[in-house]
Design a protein around this motif. Structure first.
Motif, PDB file in Angstrom:
ATOM      1  N   GLY A   1       0.807  -1.189   0.000  1.00 15.86           N
ATOM      2  CA  GLY A   1       0.000   0.000   0.000  1.00 15.86           C
ATOM      3  C   GLY A   1       0.852   1.256   0.000  1.00 15.86           C
ATOM      4  O   GLY A   1       2.062   1.201   0.170  1.00 15.86           O
ATOM      5  N   GLU A   2       0.217   2.360  -0.206  1.00 11.33           N
ATOM      6  CA  GLU A   2       0.929   3.637  -0.237  1.00 11.33           C
ATOM      7  C   GLU A   2       1.025   4.234   1.161  1.00 11.33           C
ATOM      8  O   GLU A   2       0.160   4.019   2.001  1.00 11.33           O
ATOM      9  N   TRP A  63      -8.783   0.448  10.409  1.00  9.35           N
ATOM     10  CA  TRP A  63      -7.498   0.095   9.792  1.00  9.35           C
ATOM     11  C   TRP A  63      -6.337   0.318  10.759  1.00  9.35           C
ATOM     12  O   TRP A  63      -5.436  -0.487  10.844  1.00  9.35           O
ATOM     13  N   MET A  86       0.890   2.831   6.536  1.00 12.17           N
ATOM     14  CA  MET A  86       0.766   2.192   5.230  1.00 12.17           C
ATOM     15  C   MET A  86      -0.696   1.835   4.980  1.00 12.17           C
ATOM     16  O   MET A  86      -1.340   1.202   5.819  1.00 12.17           O
ATOM     17  N   ALA A  87      -1.197   2.248   3.818  1.00  8.39           N
ATOM     18  CA  ALA A  87      -2.570   1.938   3.416  1.00  8.39           C
ATOM     19  C   ALA A  87      -2.639   0.483   2.935  1.00  8.39           C
ATOM     20  O   ALA A  87      -1.606  -0.142   2.687  1.00  8.39           O
ATOM     21  N   PRO A  88      -3.840  -0.055   2.779  1.00 13.46           N
ATOM     22  CA  PRO A  88      -3.970  -1.428   2.276  1.00 13.46           C
ATOM     23  C   PRO A  88      -3.374  -1.560   0.872  1.00 13.46           C
ATOM     24  O   PRO A  88      -3.410  -0.614   0.085  1.00 13.46           O
ATOM     25  N   GLY A  89      -2.863  -2.728   0.562  1.00 11.48           N
ATOM     26  CA  GLY A  89      -2.313  -2.995  -0.762  1.00 11.48           C
ATOM     27  C   GLY A  89      -3.408  -3.171  -1.805  1.00 11.48           C
ATOM     28  O   GLY A  89      -4.601  -3.244  -1.489  1.00 11.48           O
ATOM     29  N   SER A  90      -3.000  -3.247  -3.048  1.00  4.99           N
ATOM     30  CA  SER A  90      -3.939  -3.374  -4.146  1.00  4.99           C
ATOM     31  C   SER A  90      -3.499  -4.508  -5.067  1.00  4.99           C
ATOM     32  O   SER A  90      -2.314  -4.630  -5.380  1.00  4.99           O
ATOM     33  N   ASN A 126     -10.281  -3.719  -3.339  1.00  3.84           N
ATOM     34  CA  ASN A 126      -9.032  -3.005  -3.079  1.00  3.84           C
ATOM     35  C   ASN A 126      -9.401  -1.730  -2.336  1.00  3.84           C
ATOM     36  O   ASN A 126      -9.876  -0.765  -2.941  1.00  3.84           O
ATOM     37  N   THR A 129      -7.522   4.622   1.025  1.00  4.09           N
ATOM     38  CA  THR A 129      -6.860   5.145   2.220  1.00  4.09           C
ATOM     39  C   THR A 129      -7.906   5.404   3.301  1.00  4.09           C
ATOM     40  O   THR A 129      -8.978   5.924   3.021  1.00  4.09           O
ATOM     41  N   THR A 156     -13.315   2.266  -2.036  1.00  2.96           N
ATOM     42  CA  THR A 156     -12.371   1.355  -2.686  1.00  2.96           C
ATOM     43  C   THR A 156     -11.639   2.117  -3.778  1.00  2.96           C
ATOM     44  O   THR A 156     -12.106   3.142  -4.255  1.00  2.96           O
ATOM     45  N   ARG A 157     -10.479   1.605  -4.168  1.00  4.64           N
ATOM     46  CA  ARG A 157      -9.696   2.292  -5.196  1.00  4.64           C
ATOM     47  C   ARG A 157      -9.818   1.622  -6.557  1.00  4.64           C
ATOM     48  O   ARG A 157      -9.214   2.067  -7.506  1.00  4.64           O
TER      49      ARG A 157
END
Length: 171
Positions: A1-2, A63, A86-90, A126, A129, A156-157
Motif C-alpha cells: 500500500g501507499e 485500519w 501504510m494503506a492497504p495494498g492493491s 481493493n 486510504t 475502494t480504489r
C-alpha cells in the motif's frame, strides 16, 4: 500500500498553514507503534469521546488504532513523522480470451472473432486510504474530541468485477 500521514482536522499549532486541508500531525503515544495496523485497539478516552478496546485492527472498520496518537500541546507541532502509516495494498487479476473462426463467404481472409475480457476476475475489494484525521474541533472554541471515524475505510480504489464481450467480423 501507499504511505500516508495521520493528521488533526484543525490548526492546533496556530500557524494557519493549509495544504489540502490541515496537515498537522499529532504526537505518537509513548510505547506505541508509528504504524499501528495489527492486533487490537488499546482503547482510549479523550474529552468525553472514547474508542472501545479490543477492536480488531487492519480491517475496513478500523485500519489503524487512533489510540496510538495524542493531541500535541497548543502552539506546537506533533512529533509523529510524515508518512509513517501504510494503506492497504492493491491487487487485481484480469483475464482475456479470444476465439477465431473462418468465414469463407467473406473470402480467404474472412473470419469471425469472439473476445471476452474480465477485469478483477476474483472480485477482490481493493480498499482506499482510511480517514486520516484523529482529532477534531467541534465549534469555534477549544472543544476538541477524538474523531470517531479515524482509521475507517469508506471507499475502494478499484472497480468490482467487470465483463466485456465483443464480436468482430473481418473481411
Amino acid at each position: 500500500g501507499e504511505p500516508f500521514s495521520v493528521t488533526n482536522r484543525f490548526d492546533q499549532a496556530g500557524n494557519n498553514v493549509r495544504i489540502f486541508g490541515f496537515q498537522e500531525r499529532p504526537n505518537l503515544a509513548p510505547g506505541a507503534s508509528a504504524n499501528p495496523t495489527e492486533g487490537t485497539t488499546a482503547g482510549c478516552s479523550f474529552q468525553g469521546a472514547s474508542i472501545a478496546a479490543g477492536q480488531e485492527l487492519g480491517t475496513p472498520d478500523r485500519w489503524f488504532d487512533p489510540c496510538a496518537f495524542q493531541l500535541q500541546r497548543a502552539g506546537t507541532m506533533g512529533n509523529l513523522g510524515r508518512n509513517t502509516m501504510m494503506a492497504p495494498g492493491s491487487a487485481t487479476l484480469d483475464l482475456s480470451m479470444k476465439k477465431d473462426a473462418g468465414l469463407p463467404m467473406f473470402g480467404e481472409d474472412g473470419k469471425l472473432e469472439f473476445r471476452a475480457e474480465v477485469f478483477n476476475v476474483l472480485n477482490r475489494p481493493n480498499f482506499g486510504t482510511p480517514n486520516l484525521a484523529v482529532f477534531n474541533r467541534t465549534g469555534r472554541g477549544t472543544d476538541i474530541n477524538r474523531f470517531a471515524e479515524a482509521g475507517r475505510i469508506d471507499k475502494t480504489r478499484s472497480n468490482s468485477r467487470q465483463i466485456q464481450l465483443s464480436l468482430r467480423v473481418a473481411f
